[in-house]
Design a protein around this motif. Structure first.
Motif, PDB file in Angstrom:
ATOM      1  N   LYS A  32       0.791  -1.220   0.000  1.00 43.18           N
ATOM      2  CA  LYS A  32       0.000   0.000   0.000  1.00 43.18           C
ATOM      3  C   LYS A  32       0.835   1.287   0.000  1.00 43.18           C
ATOM      4  O   LYS A  32       0.698   2.120  -0.891  1.00 43.18           O
ATOM      5  CB  LYS A  32      -0.881  -0.051   1.250  1.00 43.18           C
ATOM      6  CG  LYS A  32      -1.792   1.110   1.479  1.00 43.18           C
ATOM      7  CD  LYS A  32      -2.537   0.871   2.797  1.00 43.18           C
ATOM      8  CE  LYS A  32      -2.979   2.164   3.455  1.00 43.18           C
ATOM      9  NZ  LYS A  32      -3.566   1.925   4.787  1.00 43.18           N
ATOM     10  N   LEU A  35       3.113   1.992  -3.164  1.00 39.42           N
ATOM     11  CA  LEU A  35       2.342   2.334  -4.349  1.00 39.42           C
ATOM     12  C   LEU A  35       1.756   3.733  -4.242  1.00 39.42           C
ATOM     13  O   LEU A  35       1.741   4.490  -5.207  1.00 39.42           O
ATOM     14  CB  LEU A  35       1.230   1.301  -4.577  1.00 39.42           C
ATOM     15  CG  LEU A  35       1.714  -0.115  -4.903  1.00 39.42           C
ATOM     16  CD1 LEU A  35       0.545  -1.030  -5.184  1.00 39.42           C
ATOM     17  CD2 LEU A  35       2.660  -0.088  -6.093  1.00 39.42           C
ATOM     18  N   MET A 106      -3.962   0.994 -11.824  1.00 37.81           N
ATOM     19  CA  MET A 106      -4.669   0.425 -10.678  1.00 37.81           C
ATOM     20  C   MET A 106      -5.592   1.448 -10.042  1.00 37.81           C
ATOM     21  O   MET A 106      -6.726   1.135  -9.669  1.00 37.81           O
ATOM     22  CB  MET A 106      -3.672  -0.078  -9.635  1.00 37.81           C
ATOM     23  CG  MET A 106      -3.111  -1.447  -9.912  1.00 37.81           C
ATOM     24  SD  MET A 106      -2.310  -2.120  -8.446  1.00 37.81           S
ATOM     25  CE  MET A 106      -3.591  -1.909  -7.201  1.00 37.81           C
ATOM     26  N   ARG A 121     -20.055  -5.933  -2.238  1.00 35.76           N
ATOM     27  CA  ARG A 121     -19.894  -6.032  -0.785  1.00 35.76           C
ATOM     28  C   ARG A 121     -21.226  -6.189  -0.093  1.00 35.76           C
ATOM     29  O   ARG A 121     -21.385  -7.022   0.791  1.00 35.76           O
ATOM     30  CB  ARG A 121     -19.200  -4.779  -0.255  1.00 35.76           C
ATOM     31  CG  ARG A 121     -17.739  -4.735  -0.570  1.00 35.76           C
ATOM     32  CD  ARG A 121     -17.110  -3.562   0.135  1.00 35.76           C
ATOM     33  NE  ARG A 121     -15.668  -3.557  -0.004  1.00 35.76           N
ATOM     34  CZ  ARG A 121     -14.875  -2.664   0.572  1.00 35.76           C
ATOM     35  NH1 ARG A 121     -15.407  -1.721   1.328  1.00 35.76           N
ATOM     36  NH2 ARG A 121     -13.567  -2.723   0.411  1.00 35.76           N
TER      37      ARG A 121
ATOM     38  N   ARG B  23      -9.671   4.351  -0.938  1.00 35.95           N
ATOM     39  CA  ARG B  23      -8.524   4.034  -0.102  1.00 35.95           C
ATOM     40  C   ARG B  23      -8.660   2.667   0.551  1.00 35.95           C
ATOM     41  O   ARG B  23      -7.711   1.890   0.654  1.00 35.95           O
ATOM     42  CB  ARG B  23      -8.343   5.098   0.987  1.00 35.95           C
ATOM     43  CG  ARG B  23      -7.712   6.364   0.462  1.00 35.95           C
ATOM     44  CD  ARG B  23      -6.278   6.103   0.047  1.00 35.95           C
ATOM     45  NE  ARG B  23      -5.465   5.672   1.145  1.00 35.95           N
ATOM     46  CZ  ARG B  23      -4.820   6.488   1.939  1.00 35.95           C
ATOM     47  NH1 ARG B  23      -4.855   7.780   1.720  1.00 35.95           N
ATOM     48  NH2 ARG B  23      -4.114   6.018   2.948  1.00 35.95           N
ATOM     49  N   GLU B  24      -9.882   2.381   0.969  1.00 37.04           N
ATOM     50  CA  GLU B  24     -10.155   1.100   1.610  1.00 37.04           C
ATOM     51  C   GLU B  24      -9.921  -0.041   0.630  1.00 37.04           C
ATOM     52  O   GLU B  24      -9.253  -1.029   0.949  1.00 37.04           O
ATOM     53  CB  GLU B  24     -11.608   1.111   2.080  1.00 37.04           C
ATOM     54  CG  GLU B  24     -11.942   0.095   3.143  1.00 37.04           C
ATOM     55  CD  GLU B  24     -13.430   0.101   3.421  1.00 37.04           C
ATOM     56  OE1 GLU B  24     -14.040   1.195   3.373  1.00 37.04           O
ATOM     57  OE2 GLU B  24     -13.985  -0.992   3.652  1.00 37.04           O
ATOM     58  N   ILE B  25     -10.467   0.120  -0.571  1.00 39.15           N
ATOM     59  CA  ILE B  25     -10.298  -0.901  -1.596  1.00 39.15           C
ATOM     60  C   ILE B  25      -8.823  -1.067  -1.931  1.00 39.15           C
ATOM     61  O   ILE B  25      -8.307  -2.178  -2.044  1.00 39.15           O
ATOM     62  CB  ILE B  25     -11.087  -0.518  -2.861  1.00 39.15           C
ATOM     63  CG1 ILE B  25     -12.583  -0.525  -2.558  1.00 39.15           C
ATOM     64  CG2 ILE B  25     -10.772  -1.468  -4.002  1.00 39.15           C
ATOM     65  CD1 ILE B  25     -13.406   0.158  -3.611  1.00 39.15           C
ATOM     66  N   PHE B  26      -8.170   0.063  -2.066  1.00 46.27           N
ATOM     67  CA  PHE B  26      -6.754   0.040  -2.401  1.00 46.27           C
ATOM     68  C   PHE B  26      -5.958  -0.702  -1.328  1.00 46.27           C
ATOM     69  O   PHE B  26      -5.076  -1.500  -1.633  1.00 46.27           O
ATOM     70  CB  PHE B  26      -6.242   1.475  -2.538  1.00 46.27           C
ATOM     71  CG  PHE B  26      -5.024   1.601  -3.379  1.00 46.27           C
ATOM     72  CD1 PHE B  26      -5.126   1.647  -4.763  1.00 46.27           C
ATOM     73  CD2 PHE B  26      -3.767   1.669  -2.799  1.00 46.27           C
ATOM     74  CE1 PHE B  26      -3.989   1.763  -5.556  1.00 46.27           C
ATOM     75  CE2 PHE B  26      -2.626   1.785  -3.590  1.00 46.27           C
ATOM     76  CZ  PHE B  26      -2.743   1.826  -4.966  1.00 46.27           C
ATOM     77  N   SER B  27      -6.311  -0.452  -0.079  1.00 46.88           N
ATOM     78  CA  SER B  27      -5.622  -1.145   1.013  1.00 46.88           C
ATOM     79  C   SER B  27      -5.857  -2.646   0.948  1.00 46.88           C
ATOM     80  O   SER B  27      -4.966  -3.439   1.238  1.00 46.88           O
ATOM     81  CB  SER B  27      -6.100  -0.610   2.364  1.00 46.88           C
ATOM     82  OG  SER B  27      -5.775   0.755   2.480  1.00 46.88           O
ATOM     83  N   ASP B  28      -7.084  -3.018   0.572  1.00 45.52           N
ATOM     84  CA  ASP B  28      -7.394  -4.434   0.444  1.00 45.52           C
ATOM     85  C   ASP B  28      -6.547  -5.079  -0.647  1.00 45.52           C
ATOM     86  O   ASP B  28      -5.902  -6.107  -0.436  1.00 45.52           O
ATOM     87  CB  ASP B  28      -8.877  -4.622   0.071  1.00 45.52           C
ATOM     88  CG  ASP B  28      -9.770  -4.725   1.294  1.00 45.52           C
ATOM     89  OD1 ASP B  28      -9.249  -4.604   2.413  1.00 45.52           O
ATOM     90  OD2 ASP B  28     -10.987  -4.922   1.120  1.00 45.52           O
ATOM     91  N   VAL B  29      -6.593  -4.446  -1.803  1.00 46.84           N
ATOM     92  CA  VAL B  29      -6.079  -5.078  -3.008  1.00 46.84           C
ATOM     93  C   VAL B  29      -4.571  -4.927  -3.179  1.00 46.84           C
ATOM     94  O   VAL B  29      -3.907  -5.827  -3.694  1.00 46.84           O
ATOM     95  CB  VAL B  29      -6.818  -4.475  -4.227  1.00 46.84           C
ATOM     96  CG1 VAL B  29      -6.039  -4.697  -5.504  1.00 46.84           C
ATOM     97  CG2 VAL B  29      -8.209  -5.074  -4.328  1.00 46.84           C
ATOM     98  N   ALA B  30      -4.051  -3.789  -2.737  1.00 48.59           N
ATOM     99  CA  ALA B  30      -2.631  -3.514  -2.966  1.00 48.59           C
ATOM    100  C   ALA B  30      -1.751  -4.191  -1.929  1.00 48.59           C
ATOM    101  O   ALA B  30      -1.017  -3.548  -1.209  1.00 48.59           O
ATOM    102  CB  ALA B  30      -2.377  -2.004  -2.966  1.00 48.59           C
TER     103      ALA B  30
END
Lengths: 126, 126
Positions: A32, A35, A106, A121, B23-30
Motif C-alpha cells: 500500500k 504504491l 490500478m 460487498r 482508499r479502503e479498496i486500495f488497502s485491500d487489493v494492494a
DNA sequence: CCGGATCCTTGCCGATACTG
DNA sequence: CAGTATCGGCAAGGATCCGG
C-alpha cells in the motif's frame, strides 16, 4: 511468472534466481504505502514533507522507510540541498515512471469500479 | 486521487466518501498476496489447491483469507461443487480481469527491470 | 479437498525523543 | 526540515487440529 518457483533442474538455476529476485522486488513494491508514494510523486518532484501531505495517513517512519526502499531499488532519486533548513527532494527515475504508469492504472481501475465493488460487498455481507 | 483526502466543505462530502472507499479498496487489493493470487488466476479458473501451488509460499490461511476478500469485493467468483471430496473453483470476474491487466503490467515491469534494480541495489548498498 | 478456529510467534508500525 | 533510534502494542500471519 512471479508466482511460481522452478525447482531442481540445474539448467533452470538462473531462472529460479531471477524469479526469487522478482518475488523479492514484488514484495517490496506491492504494498500500500509504496504504491501510494509512487502515485503521489507522479511526474513532479516533491519534498519530504510534501509527499507526507499527499499520502494521507502515512507516518513519518513509514515514509522514510519506503522512500529508502524505493531509492535502493532505483525507483526514486533523492536530492539533498545542503541548505539550512535542509531541503530534500524526491523524484521518480525513468524505471520508476514506468512502474507509476501501471500504478495509475490500478488507481483508475479502483475509481471506475467503486460502484460495482460497493454492490458486491453489500451482496456478500448478507 | 487515492492519495489525498478532502476535508471540510460540505459539497465535497460524497467526494470524501468515494475517496475513503477508494482508499479502503486500495488497502485491500494492494498487497502482495492479493496481487499474486489475481495474477495466478489469470484467465483460467483454478481450484483452491491449484492456486496454492501457483502462488509459491502462501499459507493455507492467507489464501482463504485473501480469496474471501477478493470474493467480497466482487473480483473473484467462487463455485462450490457439492461432490465428495468437495471441489471449489475460483475465477476472476469481469472487473477482476480488468484489474488483472494492470497487475500483469506490474509483473512485466518487474521482469523488464530486474537488471536495473540489481545494479541500483549494489550501488546503494555501499 | 476445503474451510474455519485456535494458539502463538513474529515483525509491522506508531509514538516519542534526539541529532544536524 | 529531515533523518535515526528505541520501545512497546497489536495485528498479521504460520502451524495445527478438527469438522463438513
Amino acid at each position: 511468472m512471479v508466482t511460481k518457483q522452478y525447482k531442481g533442474s540445474p539448467e533452470e538455476a538462473d531462472l529460479t534466481r531471477a524469479d526469487s529476485l522478482a518475488r523479492e522486488i514484488f514484495s517490496d513494491v506491492a504494498n500500500k504505502w509504496a504504491l501510494l508514494i509512487i502515485e503521489a510523486l507522479g511526474e513532479r518532484t516533491l519534498r519530504f514533507g510534501e509527499v507526507r501531505d499527499e499520502v494521507d495517513g502515512i507516518s513519518h517512519k513509514m515514509l522514510t522507510q519506503n522512500l529508502r526502499m524505493l531509492e535502493r531499488n532505483g525507483l526514486v532519486e533523492r536530492n539533498v540541498h545542503p541548505t539550512v533548513p535542509p531541503r530534500v527532494e524526491y523524484t521518480l527515475t525513468g524505471p520508476g515512471q514506468g512502474l507509476r504508469e501501471t500504478v495509475s492504472g490500478m488507481c483508475d481501475w479502483t475509481h471506475r469500479h467503486l460502484g460495482h465493488i460497493e454492490d458486491a460487498r453489500r451482496r456478500f455481507d448478507t
